[in-house]
Write a protein that holds these residues in place. Structure first.
Motif, PDB file in Angstrom:
ATOM      1  N   ARG A 155      35.153  15.595  36.502  1.00  0.00           N
ATOM      2  CA  ARG A 155      35.399  16.939  35.956  1.00  0.00           C
ATOM      3  C   ARG A 155      36.808  17.386  36.286  1.00  0.00           C
ATOM      4  O   ARG A 155      37.490  17.971  35.441  1.00  0.00           O
ATOM      5  N   ARG A 156      37.260  17.111  37.510  1.00  0.00           N
ATOM      6  CA  ARG A 156      38.629  17.482  37.886  1.00  0.00           C
ATOM      7  C   ARG A 156      39.653  16.771  37.007  1.00  0.00           C
ATOM      8  O   ARG A 156      40.670  17.358  36.624  1.00  0.00           O
ATOM      9  N   GLU A 157      39.386  15.533  36.714  1.00  0.00           N
ATOM     10  CA  GLU A 157      40.326  14.755  35.892  1.00  0.00           C
ATOM     11  C   GLU A 157      40.398  15.276  34.462  1.00  0.00           C
ATOM     12  O   GLU A 157      41.401  15.066  33.773  1.00  0.00           O
ATOM     13  N   GLU A 158      39.347  15.962  34.026  1.00  0.00           N
ATOM     14  CA  GLU A 158      39.339  16.527  32.675  1.00  0.00           C
ATOM     15  C   GLU A 158      40.165  17.806  32.569  1.00  0.00           C
ATOM     16  O   GLU A 158      40.547  18.205  31.464  1.00  0.00           O
ATOM     17  N   ILE A 159      40.414  18.467  33.691  1.00  0.00           N
ATOM     18  CA  ILE A 159      41.124  19.753  33.676  1.00  0.00           C
ATOM     19  C   ILE A 159      42.616  19.505  33.499  1.00  0.00           C
ATOM     20  O   ILE A 159      43.265  18.869  34.342  1.00  0.00           O
ATOM     21  N   VAL A 160      43.163  19.988  32.405  1.00  0.00           N
ATOM     22  CA  VAL A 160      44.563  19.736  32.057  1.00  0.00           C
ATOM     23  C   VAL A 160      45.513  20.397  33.042  1.00  0.00           C
ATOM     24  O   VAL A 160      46.519  19.818  33.446  1.00  0.00           O
ATOM     25  N   SER A 161      45.207  21.633  33.436  1.00  0.00           N
ATOM     26  CA  SER A 161      46.088  22.372  34.343  1.00  0.00           C
ATOM     27  C   SER A 161      45.308  22.830  35.583  1.00  0.00           C
ATOM     28  O   SER A 161      44.689  23.891  35.570  1.00  0.00           O
ATOM     29  N   PRO A 162      45.330  22.027  36.656  1.00  0.00           N
ATOM     30  CA  PRO A 162      44.640  22.438  37.885  1.00  0.00           C
ATOM     31  C   PRO A 162      45.144  23.781  38.424  1.00  0.00           C
ATOM     32  O   PRO A 162      44.369  24.581  38.951  1.00  0.00           O
ATOM     33  N   GLY A 163      46.452  24.043  38.264  1.00  0.00           N
ATOM     34  CA  GLY A 163      47.008  25.307  38.738  1.00  0.00           C
ATOM     35  C   GLY A 163      46.396  26.499  38.040  1.00  0.00           C
ATOM     36  O   GLY A 163      46.055  27.514  38.673  1.00  0.00           O
ATOM     37  N   ALA A 164      46.229  26.385  36.719  1.00  0.00           N
ATOM     38  CA  ALA A 164      45.615  27.475  35.954  1.00  0.00           C
ATOM     39  C   ALA A 164      44.160  27.657  36.364  1.00  0.00           C
ATOM     40  O   ALA A 164      43.674  28.788  36.479  1.00  0.00           O
ATOM     41  N   TRP A 165      43.472  26.539  36.598  1.00  0.00           N
ATOM     42  CA  TRP A 165      42.072  26.614  37.027  1.00  0.00           C
ATOM     43  C   TRP A 165      41.966  27.296  38.382  1.00  0.00           C
ATOM     44  O   TRP A 165      41.126  28.180  38.585  1.00  0.00           O
ATOM     45  N   LEU A 166      42.824  26.908  39.331  1.00  0.00           N
ATOM     46  CA  LEU A 166      42.804  27.498  40.667  1.00  0.00           C
ATOM     47  C   LEU A 166      43.164  28.986  40.625  1.00  0.00           C
ATOM     48  O   LEU A 166      42.593  29.796  41.355  1.00  0.00           O
ATOM     49  N   THR A 167      44.104  29.357  39.754  1.00  0.00           N
ATOM     50  CA  THR A 167      44.477  30.768  39.621  1.00  0.00           C
ATOM     51  C   THR A 167      43.304  31.577  39.084  1.00  0.00           C
ATOM     52  O   THR A 167      43.019  32.676  39.556  1.00  0.00           O
ATOM     53  N   LYS A 168      42.616  31.015  38.091  1.00  0.00           N
ATOM     54  CA  LYS A 168      41.455  31.705  37.516  1.00  0.00           C
ATOM     55  C   LYS A 168      40.382  31.924  38.578  1.00  0.00           C
ATOM     56  O   LYS A 168      39.850  33.041  38.717  1.00  0.00           O
ATOM     57  N   VAL A 169      40.099  30.900  39.354  1.00  0.00           N
ATOM     58  CA  VAL A 169      39.053  31.015  40.383  1.00  0.00           C
ATOM     59  C   VAL A 169      39.497  31.967  41.486  1.00  0.00           C
ATOM     60  O   VAL A 169      38.708  32.799  41.955  1.00  0.00           O
ATOM     61  N   THR A 170      40.761  31.876  41.896  1.00  0.00           N
ATOM     62  CA  THR A 170      41.271  32.795  42.916  1.00  0.00           C
ATOM     63  C   THR A 170      41.161  34.234  42.425  1.00  0.00           C
ATOM     64  O   THR A 170      40.762  35.131  43.175  1.00  0.00           O
ATOM     65  N   GLY A 171      41.502  34.465  41.165  1.00  0.00           N
ATOM     66  CA  GLY A 171      41.385  35.799  40.591  1.00  0.00           C
ATOM     67  C   GLY A 171      39.956  36.305  40.607  1.00  0.00           C
ATOM     68  O   GLY A 171      39.700  37.474  40.925  1.00  0.00           O
ATOM     69  N   ARG A 172      39.003  35.431  40.295  1.00  0.00           N
ATOM     70  CA  ARG A 172      37.597  35.840  40.298  1.00  0.00           C
ATOM     71  C   ARG A 172      37.107  36.153  41.710  1.00  0.00           C
ATOM     72  O   ARG A 172      36.365  37.110  41.918  1.00  0.00           O
ATOM     73  N   VAL A 173      37.548  35.325  42.677  1.00  0.00           N
ATOM     74  CA  VAL A 173      37.166  35.583  44.069  1.00  0.00           C
ATOM     75  C   VAL A 173      37.733  36.930  44.523  1.00  0.00           C
ATOM     76  O   VAL A 173      37.039  37.736  45.150  1.00  0.00           O
TER      77      VAL A 173
END
Length: 305
Positions: free
Chosen positions: A50-68
């Motif tokens: 699943r991690r390998e499918e994510i094109v932009s890990p930074g964008a994913w981490l920002t989204k999750v950080t924002g939700r937290v």
């Protein structure tokens, strides 16, 4: 400390950006670090495929950080109601004062600009959690509303409206030359305070000035804001009379000129100022020891030099 293995897939380099986003959303270094750690924990909880499918890990981490952060902001209001006295954001020392070699500490990751000034952070506190997230991510970090919608679980149009509402609350005049003019005023405040000169302090304070102190119930502080230049001047001199051996130091606080009060090598207070037309209009004094930990390290670094 980044989760183990964070460097393998390149996500370790995102930590600084995430800490900067989280601090502006939460106003707390400790909570920001926790939010970022939680985002990394969720990243590494994903199957590798699943991690390998994510094109932009930074964008994913920002989204999750924002939700937290959104969740933390939602529960923060109840915690603030139980807080003893006024709650203020944690003040940040200048990176040069913090010193080198502390790159894993969140304070060393911060970019100090007008978006972390105490005045700005206090305004952010007046916003709803959703407004704050939309405003900070869009106006400060330039994230598109389509991505912010993913954080807030709302439509891009709704996020745009939230940011506009927050912008109306803020209405901050960002003057890049303000810090230079503020330094002289803060220096005069320091001199008048040390001299216990009430008249000089009254001249430096706007008649409608407001002083807010945060002791957190663990350090002596006025529980309610002190209003009026004359009353603030009298309060400051009364503090100087009671605090023998208190040393006042000019320091950069959240990117702008401020003062640190130190006694026997221990930082007791960090004060931020808002200055308009050469007079102090707001003072924010943080005395809660929990919020001053980075300052103890910063002062120790100065002594070792």
């Amino acid at each position: 400390m980044v989760a183990a293995g964070a460097g393998v897939d390149g996500t370790a380099g995102e930590r600084r950006q995430l800490i900067n986003v989280a601090y502006r959303l939460l106003g707390s270094l400790a909570e920001s670090e926790d939010a970022v750690q939680e985002a990394y924990a969720r990243w590494y909880a994903l199957p590798r495929s699943r991690r390998e499918e994510i094109v932009s890990p930074g964008a994913w981490l920002t989204k999750v950080t924002g939700r937290v952060c959104l969740d933390v902001l939602g529960s923060a209001r109840a915690r603030r109601e139980r807080y003893v006295g006024a709650w203020l954001p944690e003040p940040l020392p200048d990176r040069a004062e913090w010193g080198r070699g502390h790159g894993s500490d969140p304070a060393d990751q911060m970019v100090l600009d007008e978006s972390v000034s105490m005045a700005f952070l206090v305004v952010l506190e007046s916003m709803t959690p959703a407004e704050r997230v939309a405003f900070v991510l869009h106006d400060v970090f330039r994230y598109p509303f389509a991505e912010i919608a993913d954080v807030l679980g709302r439509t891009p149009a709704a996020c745009k409206q939230l940011a506009a509402s927050a912008r109306r609350r803020a209405r901050l005049a960002r003057d890049p030359g303000a810090a230079a003019g503020q330094a002289g005023t803060v220096r005069h405040v320091k001199e008048a305070w040390q001299a216990k000169d009430i008249a000089a302090l009254v001249d430096l304070l706007d008649p409608a000035a407001v002083m807010t102190a945060d002791g957190g119930g663990t350090a002596g502080a006025a529980l309610r804001p002190i209003e009026g230049g004359a009353r603030i001047a009298q309060y400051m001199v009364a503090i100087a009379d009671r605090a023998a051996g208190l040393e006042l130091l000019e320091r950069t606080v959240n990117g702008t000129p401020g003062l640190v009060a130190r006694r026997a090598g221990t930082v007791m207070t960090v004060a931020s100022f808002e200055v308009t037309d050469g007079r102090v209009t707001r003072i924010w004094a943080v005395r809660n020891p929990e919020k001053l930990r980075p300052w103890g390290q910063a002062e120790q670094t100065r002594v070792r030099r």
